[in-house]
Design a protein around this motif. Structure first.
Motif, mmCIF file in Angstrom:
data_model
loop_
_atom_site.group_PDB
_atom_site.id
_atom_site.type_symbol
_atom_site.label_atom_id
_atom_site.label_comp_id
_atom_site.label_asym_id
_atom_site.label_seq_id
_atom_site.Cartn_x
_atom_site.Cartn_y
_atom_site.Cartn_z
ATOM 1 N N GLU A 13 22.042 -57.843 14.607
ATOM 2 C CA GLU A 13 23.210 -58.413 13.759
ATOM 3 C C GLU A 13 23.018 -58.566 12.407
ATOM 4 O OE1 GLU A 13 25.956 -62.394 13.791
ATOM 5 O OE2 GLU A 13 24.498 -62.206 15.278
ATOM 6 N N TRP A 14 21.567 -58.844 11.852
ATOM 7 C CA TRP A 14 21.390 -58.822 10.639
ATOM 8 C C TRP A 14 21.209 -57.376 9.986
ATOM 9 C CZ3 TRP A 14 21.213 -61.639 6.485
ATOM 10 C CH2 TRP A 14 20.538 -61.641 5.304
ATOM 11 N N GLN A 15 20.556 -56.545 10.726
ATOM 12 C CA GLN A 15 20.156 -54.985 10.398
ATOM 13 C C GLN A 15 21.467 -54.291 10.268
ATOM 14 O OE1 GLN A 15 17.106 -55.122 13.744
ATOM 15 N NE2 GLN A 15 16.744 -53.233 12.575
ATOM 16 N N SER A 16 22.357 -54.483 10.971
ATOM 17 C CA SER A 16 23.587 -53.850 10.797
ATOM 18 C C SER A 16 24.784 -54.381 10.138
ATOM 19 C CB SER A 16 24.268 -53.405 12.490
ATOM 20 O OG SER A 16 24.237 -54.687 13.236
ATOM 21 N N ARG A 17 24.495 -55.384 9.162
ATOM 22 C CA ARG A 17 25.598 -56.101 8.291
ATOM 23 C C ARG A 17 26.446 -55.004 7.403
ATOM 24 N NH1 ARG A 17 23.303 -61.154 5.200
ATOM 25 N NH2 ARG A 17 24.541 -60.045 3.754
ATOM 26 N N ASP A 18 27.644 -55.253 7.522
ATOM 27 C CA ASP A 18 28.535 -54.195 6.806
ATOM 28 C C ASP A 18 28.075 -53.803 5.420
ATOM 29 O OD1 ASP A 18 30.107 -54.163 8.824
ATOM 30 O OD2 ASP A 18 31.596 -55.519 8.195
ATOM 31 N N ASP A 19 27.430 -54.826 4.718
ATOM 32 C CA ASP A 19 26.752 -54.624 3.240
ATOM 33 C C ASP A 19 25.792 -53.782 3.261
ATOM 34 O OD1 ASP A 19 25.964 -56.970 4.582
ATOM 35 O OD2 ASP A 19 25.250 -57.818 2.519
ATOM 36 N N PHE A 20 25.282 -53.444 4.135
ATOM 37 C CA PHE A 20 24.200 -52.533 4.169
ATOM 38 C C PHE A 20 24.525 -50.843 4.946
ATOM 39 C CE2 PHE A 20 21.642 -56.353 5.666
ATOM 40 C CZ PHE A 20 21.491 -56.791 4.161
ATOM 41 N N VAL A 21 25.808 -50.815 5.238
ATOM 42 C CA VAL A 21 26.522 -49.713 5.776
ATOM 43 C C VAL A 21 26.921 -48.635 4.903
ATOM 44 C CG1 VAL A 21 27.971 -48.843 7.358
ATOM 45 C CG2 VAL A 21 26.724 -50.945 8.116
ATOM 46 N N TYR A 22 26.803 -47.416 5.150
ATOM 47 C CA TYR A 22 27.313 -46.298 4.434
ATOM 48 C C TYR A 22 28.047 -45.528 5.727
ATOM 49 C CZ TYR A 22 27.504 -41.331 3.169
ATOM 50 O OH TYR A 22 28.147 -39.987 2.906
ATOM 51 N N ARG A 23 29.469 -45.351 5.470
ATOM 52 C CA ARG A 23 30.061 -44.579 6.516
ATOM 53 C C ARG A 23 30.479 -43.146 5.872
ATOM 54 N NH1 ARG A 23 34.262 -45.126 10.594
ATOM 55 N NH2 ARG A 23 33.781 -47.366 10.699
ATOM 56 N N HIS A 24 29.923 -42.185 6.745
ATOM 57 C CA HIS A 24 29.921 -40.727 6.421
ATOM 58 C C HIS A 24 30.901 -40.152 7.073
ATOM 59 C CE1 HIS A 24 28.579 -36.819 5.212
ATOM 60 N NE2 HIS A 24 28.764 -36.416 6.645
ATOM 61 N N LYS A 25 31.764 -39.490 6.308
ATOM 62 C CA LYS A 25 33.131 -38.532 6.793
ATOM 63 C C LYS A 25 32.674 -37.268 6.632
ATOM 64 C CE LYS A 25 36.811 -42.084 5.471
ATOM 65 N NZ LYS A 25 36.745 -42.506 7.035
ATOM 66 N N TRP A 26 32.962 -36.450 7.687
ATOM 67 C CA TRP A 26 32.487 -35.149 7.785
ATOM 68 C C TRP A 26 33.499 -34.368 7.185
ATOM 69 C CZ3 TRP A 26 27.878 -33.149 9.422
ATOM 70 C CH2 TRP A 26 27.187 -34.054 9.972
ATOM 71 N N GLN A 27 32.991 -33.152 6.637
ATOM 72 C CA GLN A 27 33.800 -32.037 6.309
ATOM 73 C C GLN A 27 33.390 -30.659 6.973
ATOM 74 O OE1 GLN A 27 33.512 -31.639 2.085
ATOM 75 N NE2 GLN A 27 33.954 -33.894 1.871
ATOM 76 N N SER A 28 34.275 -29.751 7.438
ATOM 77 C CA SER A 28 34.179 -28.396 7.952
ATOM 78 C C SER A 28 32.738 -27.886 7.025
ATOM 79 C CB SER A 28 35.108 -27.810 8.035
ATOM 80 O OG SER A 28 34.689 -26.390 8.470
ATOM 81 N N GLY A 29 31.768 -27.321 7.657
ATOM 82 C CA GLY A 29 30.779 -26.496 6.954
ATOM 83 C C GLY A 29 29.591 -27.350 6.387
ATOM 84 N N MET A 30 29.569 -28.818 6.495
ATOM 85 C CA MET A 30 29.064 -29.600 5.748
ATOM 86 C C MET A 30 27.299 -29.693 6.562
ATOM 87 S SD MET A 30 29.598 -33.699 5.019
ATOM 88 C CE MET A 30 30.429 -33.449 3.516
ATOM 89 N N LEU A 31 26.354 -30.167 5.842
ATOM 90 C CA LEU A 31 25.248 -30.371 6.507
ATOM 91 C C LEU A 31 24.656 -31.636 6.017
ATOM 92 C CD1 LEU A 31 22.375 -29.527 7.934
ATOM 93 C CD2 LEU A 31 21.572 -29.295 5.436
ATOM 94 N N ILE A 32 24.157 -32.529 6.774
ATOM 95 C CA ILE A 32 23.665 -33.850 6.392
ATOM 96 C C ILE A 32 22.284 -33.893 6.766
ATOM 97 C CG2 ILE A 32 26.037 -35.002 6.370
ATOM 98 C CD1 ILE A 32 25.020 -36.672 8.441
ATOM 99 N N MET A 33 21.508 -34.671 6.400
ATOM 100 C CA MET A 33 20.245 -35.066 6.750
ATOM 101 C C MET A 33 19.796 -36.507 6.376
ATOM 102 S SD MET A 33 17.917 -33.181 3.817
ATOM 103 C CE MET A 33 16.505 -33.762 4.139
ATOM 104 N N TRP A 34 19.125 -36.947 7.216
ATOM 105 C CA TRP A 34 18.873 -38.486 6.907
ATOM 106 C C TRP A 34 17.435 -38.845 7.254
ATOM 107 C CZ3 TRP A 34 21.893 -37.264 11.178
ATOM 108 C CH2 TRP A 34 21.713 -37.384 12.320
ATOM 109 N N ASP A 35 16.910 -40.177 6.978
ATOM 110 C CA ASP A 35 15.422 -40.390 7.053
ATOM 111 C C ASP A 35 15.441 -41.446 8.127
ATOM 112 O OD1 ASP A 35 12.836 -41.257 6.532
ATOM 113 O OD2 ASP A 35 12.849 -40.993 4.299
#
Length: 280
Positions: free
Chosen positions: A228-250
């Motif tokens: 519940e703490w780890q997923s608090r809204d103030d720590f969240v980034y919402r990624h919106k996809w676009q055609s042709g996009m690449l994402i990478m995460w750690d």
């Protein structure tokens, strides 16, 4: 020189000024890696990568990590399709917070996803910064959590009786559950990032199935409270996809999960896993 535009959330940035369809020069790769370590999630719009380019970039970022329960796409060894057909009725894949393959003895450093078929609505990917989540705790809580060792396992997801096991029907993704998912692996609950030194939570309830020296009931209660703490809204980034996009995460410092909202539309992304750097 690349251009890095932070998302404004606690993690995430958009990167332009580089064409990943061709080999990337070492100095530019170093800039990308520095941005990745700083922002934890990078999005590269309008790349339109083919599978050769996706594999090459993964190699440039550290090489291929293991994908133990995914069948690769035809003709490839290290690319899996994250796929949902437009008429699919099975539960959404990866809709709970997790860090990819945290149950391995040497978990991967990162994951790449390349957009192949993006629906016009929905399908955002959520990320939550585990460095920020840990830093926001009081010191006495940090000190206690530093003493804990987490027990990880894939059994709840990928064992024959798991969520994606023998009773999972009608799914278009090529998932291959097996008995190896019953194995367990321990990691400290709080880790120092091997490249930045930053402290943060590593993984969460789901792949973490217990805490060493703690009863199952007490561990479940603690992991539920922590999630519940780890997923608090103030720590969240919402990624919106676009055609042709690449994402990478750690994977060493963020959790992620999928969202729906694109019923009646097909969605496909090609995924590679980035291996952890060799131990020093």
């Amino acid at each position: 020189m690349i251009k890095v535009d932070p998302s404004g959330a606690t993690c995430g940035a958009s990167v332009t000024g580089v064409d990943l369809s061709h080999p990337v020069e070492p100095l530019v790769l170093a800039e990308i890696r520095a941005a990745w370590l700083a922002h934890k999630v990078l999005a590269f719009p309008e790349q339109n990568l083919d599978d050769d380019a996706l594999e090459r970039f993964t190699l440039e970022m550290g090489g291929f990590g293991d994908d133990p329960f995914f069948e690769p796409i035809p003709g490839r060894t290290n690319i899996a399709a994250i796929l949902r057909e437009k008429d699919e009725k099975s539960p959404l894949f990866a809709e709970n917070w997790h860090s990819d393959w945290s149950f391995l003895a040497v978990p991967p450093s990162g994951t790449c996803l390349s957009a192949i078929d993006i629906p016009p609505v929905g399908g955002d990917t959520l990320f939550v910064n585990q460095t920020a989540a840990f830093a926001a705790l009081p010191d006495d809580r940090k000190n206690y959590l530093r003493t804990l060792t987490a027990i990880h396992s894939a059994r709840g997801a990928y064992s024959p009786d798991g969520f994606y096991g023998k009773n999972d029907k009608g799914r278009s993704m090529a998932i291959r559950p097996d008995e190896s998912a019953m194995a367990t692996q321990t990691h400290p609950l709080i880790i120092n990032h091997p490249e930045t030194g930053e402290e943060g939570f590593f993984s969460c309830a789901g792949y973490i199935v217990g805490i060493e020296g703690m009863s199952d009931a007490d561990a479940f209660a603690l992991l539920t409270e922590l999630l519940e703490w780890q997923s608090r809204d103030d720590f969240v980034y919402r990624h919106k996809w676009q055609s042709g996009m690449l994402i990478m995460w750690d994977n060493r410092c963020v959790l992620h999960k999928a969202t729906g909202g694109y019923e009646g539309h097909r969605r496909e992304l090609h995924r590679t896993t980035i291996a952890a750097p060799p131990a020093a």
